[in-house]
Each structure stands twice: as structure tokens, then as C-alpha cells.
Design a protein around this motif. Structure first.
Motif, mmCIF file in Angstrom:
data_model
loop_
_atom_site.group_PDB
_atom_site.id
_atom_site.type_symbol
_atom_site.label_atom_id
_atom_site.label_comp_id
_atom_site.label_asym_id
_atom_site.label_seq_id
_atom_site.Cartn_x
_atom_site.Cartn_y
_atom_site.Cartn_z
ATOM 1 N N VAL A 196 0.847 -1.197 0.000
ATOM 2 C CA VAL A 196 0.000 0.000 0.000
ATOM 3 C C VAL A 196 0.881 1.246 0.000
ATOM 4 C CG1 VAL A 196 -1.629 1.359 1.372
ATOM 5 C CG2 VAL A 196 -2.021 -1.081 1.034
ATOM 6 N N GLN A 197 1.954 1.238 0.776
ATOM 7 C CA GLN A 197 2.877 2.377 0.783
ATOM 8 C C GLN A 197 3.483 2.598 -0.598
ATOM 9 O OE1 GLN A 197 5.804 1.763 3.861
ATOM 10 N NE2 GLN A 197 4.262 1.423 5.441
ATOM 11 N N ILE A 246 0.703 6.612 -7.044
ATOM 12 C CA ILE A 246 -0.555 7.204 -7.507
ATOM 13 C C ILE A 246 -0.956 8.445 -6.720
ATOM 14 C CG2 ILE A 246 -1.391 4.958 -8.284
ATOM 15 C CD1 ILE A 246 -3.338 5.007 -5.899
ATOM 16 N N GLY A 247 -0.218 8.765 -5.658
ATOM 17 C CA GLY A 247 -0.562 9.908 -4.826
ATOM 18 C C GLY A 247 -0.939 9.458 -3.423
ATOM 19 N N GLY A 248 -0.241 9.964 -2.422
ATOM 20 C CA GLY A 248 -0.394 9.463 -1.066
ATOM 21 C C GLY A 248 -1.760 9.649 -0.450
ATOM 22 N N GLY A 249 -2.523 10.662 -0.897
ATOM 23 C CA GLY A 249 -3.804 10.927 -0.256
ATOM 24 C C GLY A 249 -4.964 10.119 -0.794
ATOM 25 N N ARG A 250 -4.729 9.276 -1.787
ATOM 26 C CA ARG A 250 -5.848 8.561 -2.406
ATOM 27 C C ARG A 250 -6.298 7.350 -1.586
ATOM 28 N NH1 ARG A 250 -6.593 10.456 -7.551
ATOM 29 N NH2 ARG A 250 -4.818 11.504 -8.544
ATOM 30 N N ILE A 251 -5.379 6.695 -0.919
ATOM 31 C CA ILE A 251 -5.711 5.499 -0.138
ATOM 32 C C ILE A 251 -5.589 5.846 1.338
ATOM 33 C CG2 ILE A 251 -5.130 3.096 0.366
ATOM 34 C CD1 ILE A 251 -3.970 2.885 -2.431
#
Length: 267
Positions: free
Chosen positions: A241-242, A248-253
Motif C-alpha cells: 500500500v505504501q 498514484i498519490g499518497g492521499g488517495r488510499i
């Protein structure tokens, strides 16, 4: 997988211990896998370029170039599956290997049947196929002796039958605020830029984009992405996940503490 690969995928083993290397090679060959071997990290890199394997089985502790460094070098030019081997279960070793780009890891010593099962599981992840559409419902048969009902949309005698209805357009692209996942081409773009993902990262992203806003527990992700039906090391999920966030951008997940992760719905 290489288009010219044999019926069984070719495996490259990079292991400095000769006894373990040869025992693993013979075990995999008994299961039908063509195998190439290397005794250190630099030779492993040369063999990777020479034989173009379908999967690399890579020891963490290697001379000249360690397994983590070799994994990074391979990831710079290939997304093929990498399975790390380690006799040490230190979390730092495990996480370092996964962060370098490995898809999974096994702890030595291991049974050959267990290793083969893990290899086959990793190889299955590169065969990502969109889910088939659900079949159309079949109407129940007419009751015996009863008049057949007039079918919906029946054309009266003498009338001109209308043409077939146009099929509803299928949209294979899942879009989430600049993130686009094409389930036909299996390509991922962020604001139009193509983002290369490993097969494991792609399968993980497909799970998230199929259920935006829904929390997916680590155990569920282990079963769906890694094909583990038993309790396994959830650090595998956390590290992937990291890595996915970084691409894809840290704030999406989002992390839902005590449960798992979810893909943020577009506002």
C-alpha cells in the motif's frame, strides 16, 4: 510473462549458499520449471539480462551486491515477479526487501512444495483478467396448458419491427479525480501520465477501485491479491500500500486504523 517462454515459466535463483542453491534448483526442476542460477548479486544481474526469466527467486544476503540492491536494479527496468528468500525474520529485512520492489518473501528453510505453491501464486498475479459480465436472466418456462403470454415489445401483425436496441456503452476506465485505471489495457494513469505498476500493485489497485469508499481489511486483501487463505504476514499488505501510494498519490488510499484501507471517493 515472456511471449517466447516455455510451458513452464523460467526461474532465476540468486543464492550464495551452494547447497541451498542446488537443492532449490533440483526441487523446482522436478516440478517442471526451467531454472538458471547465480551465486552473487552481480552474477544475478548478468543472468537476469542474459536469460530474461519470468520470475526471480532472490536471497536477501548476497555478496558483491545484496538482494535488496539487486531487487532495486531489476525494478528499474522490469516489473516481473520477485520472490525474496531469507533465513532471518527480522522485520527490517522483510520490509527492506518488500520496499525494494519484491512481491513476496519466504523464510528459509522451506518445504519445496510450499515454495512451489508460493511461486505459482505470484505468477498467477501477472494474469490479471477483468471480471466477466454477469449472464442475462433467463425467463421461466410457460406453464403447461396455459396460453403463452404475449412477449414484451411484440410487433402486431402487419407492423414493421423496430431495429435492435443499441447496446449500452461499456466503460472500462475507472476514473477517480485524475486517477484512471483502464481494465481492458491494464494501464494506470495519473493526470494523463502513465504509471508503471507491478502485477501485485495493479491487482491491489483494482481491488480498491472496484470498491471506492469501502474499507478493505488486510485479511481480505491477502486473500484476494496474494491468494492467502490462511493468516499471513500483514506487513506484505502494508508495504505494498505504501508503494502504491507513492506511485498514484499518497492521499488517495486512506488508512482506517484497526481495520484496513479504503480508496478515497472523489469529492
Amino acid at each position: 510473462m515472456n511471449p517466447t517462454a516455455p510451458s513452464h515459466p523460467r526461474i532465476l535463483i540468486v543464492e550464495d549458499d551452494e547447497v541451498i542453491r542446488e537443492a532449490t534448483r533440483m526441487a523446482l526442476e522436478r516440478y517442471g520449471f526451467p531454472v538458471s542460477t547465480a551465486a552473487d548479486g552481480l552474477e544475478g544481474l548478468e543472468m537476469f539480462h542474459a536469460v530474461r526469466p519470468d520470475l526471480v527467486l532472490l536471497d536477501v544476503m548476497l555478496p558483491l551486491l545484496d538482494g535488496v540492491g539487486l531487487c532495486r536494479r531489476i525494478r528499474e527496468e522490469s516489473q516481473l515477479p520477485i520472490l525474496m528468500m531469507s533465513a532471518r525474520t527480522d522485520p527490517v529485512d522483510v520490509v527492506s526487501g518488500l520496499e525494494a520492489g519484491a512481491d513476496d518473501y519466504v523464510v528459509k528453510p522451506f518445504e519445496s512444495a510450499v515454495l512451489v505453491a508460493r511461486i505459482r501464486t505470484v505468477l498467477r498475479r501477472i494474469r490479471v483478467v477483468p471480471a466477466a459480465p454477469e449472464p442475462l436472466p433467463v425467463p421461466p418456462p410457460a406453464r403447461t396448458g396455459a396460453a403463452a403470454p404475449e412477449p414484451a415489445g411484440a410487433v402486431p401483425p402487419g407492423a414493421v419491427a423496430p431495429g435492435p436496441a443499441a447496446p449500452e456503452p461499456r466503460t472500462p476506465v475507472r476514473s477517480f479525480d485524475g486517477l484512471e485505471v483502464d481494465t481492458d489495457s491494464m494501464e494506470v494513469r495519473v493526470h494523463g501520465r502513465l504509471v508503471p505498476l507491478t502485477p501485485t500493485e495493479l491487482r491491489l489497485l483494482l481491488e480498491f477501485t472496484a470498491a471506492p469508499g469501502i474499507v478493505l481489511e488486510r485479511a481480505v486483501l491477502l486473500e484476494r491479491v496474494w491468494d492467502y487463505e490462511w493468516g499471513a504476514d500483514t506487513r506484505v499488505v502494508d508495504v505494498h500500500v505504501q508503494r502504491l501510494r507513492a506511485k498514484i498519490g499518497g492521499g488517495r488510499i486512506e488508512t482506517v486504523r484497526g481495520f484496513g484501507y479504503k480508496l478515497r471517493r472523489p469529492e
